[in-house]
Design a protein around this motif. Structure first.
Motif, mmCIF file in Angstrom:
data_model
loop_
_atom_site.group_PDB
_atom_site.id
_atom_site.type_symbol
_atom_site.label_atom_id
_atom_site.label_comp_id
_atom_site.label_asym_id
_atom_site.label_seq_id
_atom_site.Cartn_x
_atom_site.Cartn_y
_atom_site.Cartn_z
ATOM 1 N N VAL A 1 -3.573 3.675 -2.033
ATOM 2 C CA VAL A 1 -3.753 2.709 -3.119
ATOM 3 C C VAL A 1 -3.130 1.381 -2.713
ATOM 4 O O VAL A 1 -2.160 1.339 -1.951
ATOM 5 N N LEU A 2 -3.715 0.311 -3.234
ATOM 6 C CA LEU A 2 -3.133 -1.025 -3.152
ATOM 7 C C LEU A 2 -2.406 -1.256 -4.465
ATOM 8 O O LEU A 2 -2.995 -1.110 -5.537
ATOM 9 N N ASP A 3 -1.130 -1.590 -4.391
ATOM 10 C CA ASP A 3 -0.279 -1.741 -5.571
ATOM 11 C C ASP A 3 0.300 -3.150 -5.583
ATOM 12 O O ASP A 3 0.888 -3.588 -4.597
ATOM 13 N N ILE A 4 0.112 -3.863 -6.692
ATOM 14 C CA ILE A 4 0.639 -5.220 -6.841
ATOM 15 C C ILE A 4 1.461 -5.262 -8.127
ATOM 16 O O ILE A 4 0.978 -4.864 -9.189
ATOM 17 N N ASP A 5 2.702 -5.745 -8.035
ATOM 18 C CA ASP A 5 3.603 -5.828 -9.187
ATOM 19 C C ASP A 5 3.991 -7.275 -9.456
ATOM 20 O O ASP A 5 4.076 -8.086 -8.533
ATOM 21 N N CYS B 1 9.737 2.632 -4.000
ATOM 22 C CA CYS B 1 9.750 4.097 -3.997
ATOM 23 C C CYS B 1 9.083 4.566 -2.700
ATOM 24 O O CYS B 1 8.073 4.003 -2.280
ATOM 25 N N THR B 2 9.628 5.595 -2.088
ATOM 26 C CA THR B 2 9.101 6.072 -0.816
ATOM 27 C C THR B 2 7.931 7.030 -0.996
ATOM 28 O O THR B 2 6.951 6.967 -0.255
ATOM 29 N N LEU C 1 4.912 5.548 1.009
ATOM 30 C CA LEU C 1 5.039 4.113 1.188
ATOM 31 C C LEU C 1 4.434 3.656 2.505
ATOM 32 O O LEU C 1 4.695 4.218 3.557
ATOM 33 N N GLY C 2 3.600 2.625 2.417
ATOM 34 C CA GLY C 2 2.978 2.016 3.589
ATOM 35 C C GLY C 2 3.416 0.569 3.704
ATOM 36 O O GLY C 2 4.442 0.170 3.137
ATOM 37 N N PHE D 1 0.826 -1.207 0.000
ATOM 38 C CA PHE D 1 0.000 0.000 0.000
ATOM 39 C C PHE D 1 0.859 1.255 0.000
ATOM 40 O O PHE D 1 1.943 1.283 0.579
ATOM 41 N N TYR D 2 0.323 2.265 -0.649
ATOM 42 C CA TYR D 2 0.807 3.634 -0.505
ATOM 43 C C TYR D 2 -0.324 4.396 0.161
ATOM 44 O O TYR D 2 -1.492 4.240 -0.194
#
Length: 159
Positions: A124-128, A69-70, A60-61, A50-51
């Protein structure tokens, strides 16, 4: 030699997330557990987390994976675009996304879901993934439901 861990099916992941957030109203704690569950449950990921929206930027969470990335500016990259547009994005090839931020050069595809409570952006929830075209519409729907569970849990205690 031990066997690799079993991956959870989508319904099992949803059930596990619902169970964890049902007893914890703290957003950061829930985000940390959700990131860990997603990272363990879904194959072919190199980052899940999460961010958090702070001071007009994404910070950054909780996450699982490689260093990240911060801070991400509003409207910049996939995460910043999702924050601005307040809608999920599935990006089959991050290198073709205008303004993509390469926090991890190994990432090839990405899915980002906004975390919104009422009309307030929380993050946001971020998945890579290192695999091109890794994410489907079914993944988007499942992750949106997971974010809904998070928002319900933290909103239940908000006064």
């Amino acid at each position: 030699m031990s066997a690799p861990p079993q991956r959870l099916r989508a319904d099992e992941l949803m059930s596990a997330v619902a169970s964890v957030v049902a007893t914890e109203p703290d957003m950061i704690a829930d985000m940390a557990n959700i990131a860990a569950m997603i990272f363990e449950a879904l194959p072919d990921l190199n980052w899940a987390g999460f961010y958090i929206w702070k001071e007009n930027q994404l910070v950054l969470g909780p996450f699982q994976g490689r260093m990240a990335c911060t801070r991400i500016a509003y409207g910049r990259g996939v995460c910043g675009t999702v924050a601005r547009e307040r809608r999920s994005l599935v990006v089959p090839d991050v290198h073709a996304f205008p303004g993509h931020i390469a926090c991890d050069a190994a990432s090839a595809s990405e899915i980002v879901v906004p975390v919104i409570a009422g009309d307030r952006l929380l993050g946001v929830l971020d998945i890579d993934s290192p695999v091109r075209d890794r994410f489907s519409d079914a993944d988007r729907i499942m992750l949106e439901k997971i974010v809904d569970l998070l928002v319900q849990a933290i909103s239940a205690t908000a006064v």
